[in-house]
Design an enzyme around this catalytic site. Structure first.
Site, PDB file in Angstrom:
ATOM      1  N   GLU A 117       8.969 -25.131  13.952  1.00  0.00           N
ATOM      2  CA  GLU A 117       8.066 -26.288  13.995  1.00  0.00           C
ATOM      3  C   GLU A 117       7.225 -26.351  15.277  1.00  0.00           C
ATOM      4  O   GLU A 117       6.726 -27.421  15.637  1.00  0.00           O
ATOM      5  CB  GLU A 117       8.867 -27.592  13.859  1.00  0.00           C
ATOM      6  CG  GLU A 117       9.462 -27.793  12.478  1.00  0.00           C
ATOM      7  CD  GLU A 117       9.912 -29.231  12.264  1.00  0.00           C
ATOM      8  OE1 GLU A 117       9.399 -29.872  11.345  1.00  0.00           O
ATOM      9  OE2 GLU A 117      10.787 -29.701  13.015  1.00  0.00           O
TER      10      GLU A 117
ATOM     11  N   HIS B 126       9.514 -33.662  19.694  1.00  0.00           N
ATOM     12  CA  HIS B 126       9.706 -33.917  18.270  1.00  0.00           C
ATOM     13  C   HIS B 126      11.200 -34.088  18.024  1.00  0.00           C
ATOM     14  O   HIS B 126      12.001 -33.282  18.508  1.00  0.00           O
ATOM     15  CB  HIS B 126       9.155 -32.761  17.440  1.00  0.00           C
ATOM     16  CG  HIS B 126       9.615 -32.813  16.017  1.00  0.00           C
ATOM     17  ND1 HIS B 126       9.268 -33.852  15.170  1.00  0.00           N
ATOM     18  CD2 HIS B 126      10.420 -31.993  15.291  1.00  0.00           C
ATOM     19  CE1 HIS B 126       9.834 -33.654  13.988  1.00  0.00           C
ATOM     20  NE2 HIS B 126      10.539 -32.548  14.046  1.00  0.00           N
TER      21      HIS B 126
ATOM     22  N   HIS C  25      14.593 -36.172  15.477  1.00  0.00           N
ATOM     23  CA  HIS C  25      15.059 -36.866  14.268  1.00  0.00           C
ATOM     24  C   HIS C  25      16.117 -37.890  14.692  1.00  0.00           C
ATOM     25  O   HIS C  25      17.200 -37.935  14.108  1.00  0.00           O
ATOM     26  CB  HIS C  25      15.678 -35.892  13.266  1.00  0.00           C
ATOM     27  CG  HIS C  25      14.964 -34.564  13.136  1.00  0.00           C
ATOM     28  ND1 HIS C  25      15.627 -33.372  13.018  1.00  0.00           N
ATOM     29  CD2 HIS C  25      13.640 -34.270  13.097  1.00  0.00           C
ATOM     30  CE1 HIS C  25      14.742 -32.376  12.906  1.00  0.00           C
ATOM     31  NE2 HIS C  25      13.526 -32.894  12.963  1.00  0.00           N
TER      32      HIS C  25
ATOM     33  N   HIS D 175      11.596 -37.697   7.895  1.00  0.00           N
ATOM     34  CA  HIS D 175      11.774 -36.535   8.760  1.00  0.00           C
ATOM     35  C   HIS D 175      12.133 -36.941  10.192  1.00  0.00           C
ATOM     36  O   HIS D 175      13.193 -36.562  10.688  1.00  0.00           O
ATOM     37  CB  HIS D 175      10.485 -35.696   8.725  1.00  0.00           C
ATOM     38  CG  HIS D 175      10.533 -34.446   9.549  1.00  0.00           C
ATOM     39  ND1 HIS D 175       9.670 -33.394   9.372  1.00  0.00           N
ATOM     40  CD2 HIS D 175      11.322 -34.084  10.598  1.00  0.00           C
ATOM     41  CE1 HIS D 175       9.947 -32.439  10.241  1.00  0.00           C
ATOM     42  NE2 HIS D 175      10.945 -32.834  10.998  1.00  0.00           N
TER      43      HIS D 175
END
Ligand code: MN
Length: 259
Positions: free
Chosen positions: A78, A97, A99, A167
């Site tokens: 990613e 980034h 989660h 996500h």
């Protein structure tokens, strides 16, 4: 922000471990920094869990998310998230980034996270919501193609964070320390927002309050105070990176030590 590459890398390693220890990242998630002397490149670890990352894991990428040196290791699939945001936002110096458990209920329910207490204002007035399915149909939900990363960067726009449907979230900052503060405070805010909702109400700060409170929590004095606090917590938990690249002792010295 430090200027020397080795100092920037050391700060990035610590950011990875702090964000893991504070519950923003787990086995997954990644954080990058724009190269201190080449704005057309960024620094990001090889594919590894943030808590384990050391200076030797950090690689250099072009903004097309290609490694500058041919890699002998696995890379984050990613990483286009980072490259495409650096391309779109010259003011962004660091990207995370994740989660995090705190944001996932909002990503799943499609409900906005909004600043509900003064420190939470570090996230800004709002965070847009991006649904990969809108543009790309059925995918495995990973953001791996440059066009997917570019779409996410467009959704982020001028904001400091963007929620990703089912996500996670992507957060940006003007420095690594600012990013770490924002990412942690946004997760705290999300937790408090959800708990306040259980009591019946969770309304956002007034826009002027968000602006004023947000600028306080990102002031250099405050940022260095929180960085020290999170570093101490990490050290107490035994999570500091190993000391590395200690200069080799001169042969004479080594002999002397043996005697
Ligand atoms: Mn992800």
């Amino acid at each position: 922000m430090p200027e020397k590459l080795t100092d920037v890398i050391a700060e990035l390693v610590l950011a990875n471990r702090i964000l893991d220890h504070e519950g923003v990242m787990d086995a997954f998630g990644h954080v990058s920094v724009r190269h201190p002397s080449d704005p057309g490149r960024y620094l990001l670890s090889r594919a590894r869990s943030p808590a384990a990352i050391e200076a030797g894991d950090i690689l250099e990428y072009t903004l097309d998310s290609a490694p500058v040196k041919p890699p002998k290791v696995h890379l984050y699939s990613e990483r286009v998230i980072h490259g495409e945001i650096y391309k779109a936002r010259s003011d962004v110096m660091a990207v995370c980034h994740h989660h995090a458990a705190a944001v996932m209920p909002f990503c799943i329910a499609g409900k906005p996270i909004m600043p509900v207490f003064h420190v939470g204002a570090a996230m800004g007035a709002d965070a847009p919501f991006w649904d990969q399915h809108d543009e790309f149909g059925d995918t495995n939900l990973l953001v791996v193609k440059p066009e997917e990363g570019a779409s996410l960067a467009r959704a982020l726009g001028r904001h400091s964070a963007v929620l990703m449907n089912r996500h996670g979230a992507t957060v940006v900052g003007g420095s690594v320390k600012e990013l770490v503060s924002r990412a942690i405070f946004m997760c705290q805010n999300a937790e408090y927002q959800l708990r306040a909702l259980a009591l019946g109400a969770a309304t956002p700060l007034h826009p002027g309050e968000t602006r004023l409170a947000g600028s306080i929590s990102l002031m250099p004095g405050v940022i260095s105070r929180t960085w020290e606090y999170w570093s101490m917590r990490l050290a107490a938990a035994g999570g500091m990176p190993p000391r590395h690249s200690a200069k080799k002792a001169a042969p004479g010295k080594r002999k002397a030590r043996r005697r």
